[in-house]
Design a protein around this motif. Structure first.
Motif, PDB file in Angstrom:
ATOM      1  N   LYS A 268       0.832  -1.212   0.000  1.00 57.60           N
ATOM      2  CA  LYS A 268       0.000   0.000   0.000  1.00 57.60           C
ATOM      3  C   LYS A 268       0.862   1.257   0.000  1.00 57.60           C
ATOM      4  CE  LYS A 268      -3.542   2.404   2.730  1.00 57.60           C
ATOM      5  NZ  LYS A 268      -4.400   2.344   3.948  1.00 57.60           N
ATOM      6  N   TYR A 269       1.993   1.197   0.709  1.00 60.41           N
ATOM      7  CA  TYR A 269       2.817   2.388   0.888  1.00 60.41           C
ATOM      8  C   TYR A 269       4.145   2.326   0.132  1.00 60.41           C
ATOM      9  CZ  TYR A 269      -0.377   3.106   4.823  1.00 60.41           C
ATOM     10  OH  TYR A 269      -1.489   3.269   5.603  1.00 60.41           O
ATOM     11  N   LYS A 270       4.312   1.330  -0.732  1.00 61.25           N
ATOM     12  CA  LYS A 270       5.632   1.127  -1.333  1.00 61.25           C
ATOM     13  C   LYS A 270       6.061   2.293  -2.232  1.00 61.25           C
ATOM     14  CE  LYS A 270       4.073  -1.784  -5.222  1.00 61.25           C
ATOM     15  NZ  LYS A 270       4.213  -3.125  -5.823  1.00 61.25           N
ATOM     16  N   GLU A 271       5.098   2.963  -2.858  1.00 59.67           N
ATOM     17  CA  GLU A 271       5.459   4.123  -3.694  1.00 59.67           C
ATOM     18  C   GLU A 271       6.119   5.204  -2.844  1.00 59.67           C
ATOM     19  OE1 GLU A 271       3.406   7.459  -6.647  1.00 59.67           O
ATOM     20  OE2 GLU A 271       2.266   5.681  -6.042  1.00 59.67           O
ATOM     21  N   ASN A 272       5.530   5.489  -1.684  1.00 57.72           N
ATOM     22  CA  ASN A 272       6.128   6.456  -0.767  1.00 57.72           C
ATOM     23  C   ASN A 272       7.459   5.947  -0.211  1.00 57.72           C
ATOM     24  OD1 ASN A 272       4.230   8.470  -0.989  1.00 57.72           O
ATOM     25  ND2 ASN A 272       3.048   7.825   0.799  1.00 57.72           N
ATOM     26  N   TYR A 273       7.520   4.658   0.052  1.00 61.20           N
ATOM     27  CA  TYR A 273       8.743   4.051   0.586  1.00 61.20           C
ATOM     28  C   TYR A 273       9.916   4.291  -0.357  1.00 61.20           C
ATOM     29  CZ  TYR A 273      11.984   0.384   2.181  1.00 61.20           C
ATOM     30  OH  TYR A 273      13.086  -0.298   2.624  1.00 61.20           O
ATOM     31  N   PHE A 274       9.734   3.991  -1.634  1.00 62.91           N
ATOM     32  CA  PHE A 274      10.834   4.151  -2.589  1.00 62.91           C
ATOM     33  C   PHE A 274      11.140   5.627  -2.847  1.00 62.91           C
ATOM     34  CE2 PHE A 274       9.519  -0.222  -3.769  1.00 62.91           C
ATOM     35  CZ  PHE A 274      10.725  -0.852  -3.528  1.00 62.91           C
ATOM     36  N   LYS A 275      10.123   6.476  -2.740  1.00 58.75           N
ATOM     37  CA  LYS A 275      10.343   7.907  -2.947  1.00 58.75           C
ATOM     38  C   LYS A 275      11.234   8.492  -1.866  1.00 58.75           C
ATOM     39  CE  LYS A 275       7.837  12.233  -3.773  1.00 58.75           C
ATOM     40  NZ  LYS A 275       6.495  12.848  -3.983  1.00 58.75           N
ATOM     41  N   ILE A 276      10.943   8.153  -0.606  1.00 61.37           N
ATOM     42  CA  ILE A 276      11.762   8.712   0.479  1.00 61.37           C
ATOM     43  C   ILE A 276      13.107   7.998   0.579  1.00 61.37           C
ATOM     44  CG2 ILE A 276       9.776   9.555   1.758  1.00 61.37           C
ATOM     45  CD1 ILE A 276      10.031   7.205   3.638  1.00 61.37           C
ATOM     46  N   ALA A 277      13.147   6.722   0.172  1.00 53.89           N
ATOM     47  CA  ALA A 277      14.433   6.007   0.143  1.00 53.89           C
ATOM     48  C   ALA A 277      15.394   6.694  -0.822  1.00 53.89           C
ATOM     49  CB  ALA A 277      14.226   4.556  -0.259  1.00 53.89           C
ATOM     50  N   LYS A 278      14.874   7.173  -1.933  1.00 58.11           N
ATOM     51  CA  LYS A 278      15.710   7.892  -2.907  1.00 58.11           C
ATOM     52  C   LYS A 278      16.197   9.220  -2.328  1.00 58.11           C
ATOM     53  CE  LYS A 278      15.887   9.691  -7.616  1.00 58.11           C
ATOM     54  NZ  LYS A 278      16.601  10.910  -7.174  1.00 58.11           N
ATOM     55  N   ILE A 279      15.312   9.916  -1.612  1.00 52.14           N
ATOM     56  CA  ILE A 279      15.703  11.181  -0.983  1.00 52.14           C
ATOM     57  C   ILE A 279      16.856  10.943  -0.002  1.00 52.14           C
ATOM     58  CG2 ILE A 279      14.946  12.995   0.618  1.00 52.14           C
ATOM     59  CD1 ILE A 279      12.165  12.772  -0.700  1.00 52.14           C
ATOM     60  N   LEU A 280      16.741   9.868   0.779  1.00 48.92           N
ATOM     61  CA  LEU A 280      17.797   9.524   1.721  1.00 48.92           C
ATOM     62  C   LEU A 280      19.092   9.184   0.989  1.00 48.92           C
ATOM     63  CD1 LEU A 280      18.470   9.063   4.734  1.00 48.92           C
ATOM     64  CD2 LEU A 280      17.735   6.684   4.439  1.00 48.92           C
ATOM     65  N   ASN A 281      18.984   8.448  -0.094  1.00 44.56           N
ATOM     66  CA  ASN A 281      20.170   8.086  -0.875  1.00 44.56           C
ATOM     67  C   ASN A 281      20.868   9.305  -1.462  1.00 44.56           C
ATOM     68  OD1 ASN A 281      20.212   5.357  -0.469  1.00 44.56           O
ATOM     69  ND2 ASN A 281      18.975   4.867  -2.271  1.00 44.56           N
ATOM     70  N   ASP A 282      20.087  10.293  -1.868  1.00 45.01           N
ATOM     71  CA  ASP A 282      20.658  11.504  -2.452  1.00 45.01           C
ATOM     72  C   ASP A 282      21.552  12.250  -1.461  1.00 45.01           C
ATOM     73  OD1 ASP A 282      19.373  10.980  -4.822  1.00 45.01           O
ATOM     74  OD2 ASP A 282      17.703  12.350  -4.450  1.00 45.01           O
ATOM     75  N   LYS A 283      21.305  12.043  -0.167  1.00 46.15           N
ATOM     76  CA  LYS A 283      22.099  12.708   0.875  1.00 46.15           C
ATOM     77  C   LYS A 283      23.041  11.721   1.566  1.00 46.15           C
ATOM     78  CE  LYS A 283      19.900  16.610   0.261  1.00 46.15           C
ATOM     79  NZ  LYS A 283      19.279  16.218  -1.007  1.00 46.15           N
ATOM     80  N   PHE A 284      23.326  10.605   0.913  1.00 43.64           N
ATOM     81  CA  PHE A 284      24.111   9.530   1.541  1.00 43.64           C
ATOM     82  C   PHE A 284      25.490  10.004   1.990  1.00 43.64           C
ATOM     83  CE2 PHE A 284      27.292   6.161   1.188  1.00 43.64           C
ATOM     84  CZ  PHE A 284      26.786   5.235   2.090  1.00 43.64           C
ATOM     85  N   SER A 285      26.199  10.711   1.120  1.00 47.85           N
ATOM     86  CA  SER A 285      27.586  11.072   1.432  1.00 47.85           C
ATOM     87  C   SER A 285      27.683  11.952   2.664  1.00 47.85           C
ATOM     88  CB  SER A 285      28.235  11.777   0.236  1.00 47.85           C
ATOM     89  OG  SER A 285      27.521  12.951  -0.098  1.00 47.85           O
ATOM     90  N   ARG A 286      26.687  12.806   2.888  1.00 49.95           N
ATOM     91  CA  ARG A 286      26.699  13.649   4.091  1.00 49.95           C
ATOM     92  C   ARG A 286      26.169  12.886   5.299  1.00 49.95           C
ATOM     93  NH1 ARG A 286      27.100  19.101   5.461  1.00 49.95           N
ATOM     94  NH2 ARG A 286      27.304  19.730   3.285  1.00 49.95           N
ATOM     95  N   THR A 287      25.141  12.082   5.091  1.00 43.40           N
ATOM     96  CA  THR A 287      24.526  11.365   6.202  1.00 43.40           C
ATOM     97  C   THR A 287      25.459  10.325   6.805  1.00 43.40           C
ATOM     98  OG1 THR A 287      22.388  11.621   5.083  1.00 43.40           O
ATOM     99  CG2 THR A 287      22.469  10.099   6.934  1.00 43.40           C
ATOM    100  N   ILE A 288      26.191   9.612   5.964  1.00 43.87           N
ATOM    101  CA  ILE A 288      27.044   8.532   6.455  1.00 43.87           C
ATOM    102  C   ILE A 288      28.181   9.078   7.319  1.00 43.87           C
ATOM    103  CG2 ILE A 288      28.708   8.473   4.548  1.00 43.87           C
ATOM    104  CD1 ILE A 288      26.988   5.412   6.172  1.00 43.87           C
ATOM    105  N   ARG A 289      28.486  10.383   7.210  1.00 41.82           N
ATOM    106  CA  ARG A 289      29.571  10.991   7.993  1.00 41.82           C
ATOM    107  C   ARG A 289      29.103  11.541   9.336  1.00 41.82           C
ATOM    108  NH1 ARG A 289      30.686  13.762   3.075  1.00 41.82           N
ATOM    109  NH2 ARG A 289      30.164  15.731   4.104  1.00 41.82           N
ATOM    110  N   LEU A 290      27.813  11.475   9.601  1.00 38.44           N
ATOM    111  CA  LEU A 290      27.311  12.017  10.861  1.00 38.44           C
ATOM    112  C   LEU A 290      27.908  11.265  12.046  1.00 38.44           C
ATOM    113  CD1 LEU A 290      23.528  12.510   9.946  1.00 38.44           C
ATOM    114  CD2 LEU A 290      25.258  14.302  10.240  1.00 38.44           C
TER     115      LEU A 290
END
Length: 318
Positions: A268-290
């Protein structure tokens, strides 16, 4: 003569609360204000109650409009507000008698564009009193950092008194949850001086059916989109604050992805799941350094970078 303050109250289906709210405003020790009650197509007697207040007190103005949500009600009031400063109160809450005297005195005394007080939050089973700190004054950059950290004052509009000129060409976003989060930082960006005092003058009544609670129950991704927009804004204007925002973005994204996985309704929510997963991936290089992210969370970030489905599988075994 124009009032010093315009106080804006959106009203919808709060017949059992509105009297306490409006009375707390009309009984303020600071008297030079207009109160704009916006009947947002309320199905109960709220519209009638608003009109009764307007007949009794000439400081009260009433707008009747078709239902459009809290943001449309607030914006309708902003369009007619005449005060030098703007305040917001939710119609199921109430305020302490000297709240606007405190906020206005700080604004005028220190030439501030935004003044903040603190709040008391009434949950069903407990009371949370915020604040406790003395008076503090900040420039724009300091205020922005503090607002994002959420240490001295919150991102809510209702604990603030705001110079009306800051709203010029700027209105509250419509049709989303977390509208205050999406808007307050833009006001701070326009402010030269922001002050705060940790006195709990606003009484917030926490209901299970609040806008944010509904957003969680309906698995809406508004918070993630709001922090994505905030990150882009900070990247252009305050790059030194990007780590603070990406932390909020990542925390909200991870929490929502986990909620979707554990909901039992992934399809039911997989479209939103993949959408926000992509947003998170786009910020991976900064997030992984936290620095304050534990290793198990970083494993999940890496899994999501490889494949969001791998994240889903690893979450079940961590």
């Amino acid at each position: 003569m124009e009032p010093k303050i315009s106080i804006i109250v959106p009203v919808y289906n709060v017949e059992s609360y509105i009297h306490k709210c409006v009375d707390s405003i009309l009984n303020q020790t600071f008297k030079d204000f207009e109160l704009i009650l916006v009947d947002d197509g309320s199905p109960d007697n709220c519209g009638k109650i608003c009109d009764e207040y307007a007949q009794k007190d000439n400081r009260v103005k009433v707008i009747h409009k078709e239902n459009g949500g809290q943001a449309t009600a607030r914006n309708a009031a902003l369009d007619i507000a005449r005060g030098e400063y703007i305040g917001f109160v939710d119609s199921d809450d109430y305020i302490e008698p000297d709240m606007y005297e405190l906020l206005y005195t700080m604004c005028v005394g220190y030439n501030c564009d935004i003044a903040n007080c603190s709040s008391t939050i009434y949950f069903k089973d407990r009371i949370q009193v915020n604040g406790g700190h003395g008076f503090m004054l900040h420039d724009t950059k300091e205020a922005m950092k503090i607002a994002i950290e959420g240490i001295l004052y919150d991102e809510c509009l209702w604990t603030k008194l705001i110079r009306r000129s800051l709203f010029n060409g700027l209105r509250i976003p419509i049709g989303i949850a977390y509208e205050d989060t999406a808007f307050t930082y833009k006001l701070i960006d326009r402010a030269d001086r922001v002050c705060c005092k940790g006195e709990p003058k606003y009484n917030y009544i926490k209901h299970d059916d609040s806008t944010m609670d509904r957003a969680i129950k309906n698995v809406k991704i508004d918070a993630v989109l709001v922090y994505k927009e905030m990150y882009n804004f900070m990247e252009q204007r305050y790059p030194e604050l990007c780590d603070l925002v990406v932390l909020k973005l990542a925390n909200n994204t991870l929490s929502l992805m986990n909620l979707i996985i554990k909901s039992g309704n992934f399809d039911k929510y997989k479209e939103n799941y993949f959408k926000i997963a992509k947003i998170l991936n786009d910020k991976f290089s900064r997030t992984i350094r936290l620095k304050n992210y534990p290793m198990n969370v970083k494993i999940l970030l890496i899994a999501n970078k490889i494949n969001p489905i791998l994240y889903k599988q690893i979450l079940k075994i961590i």
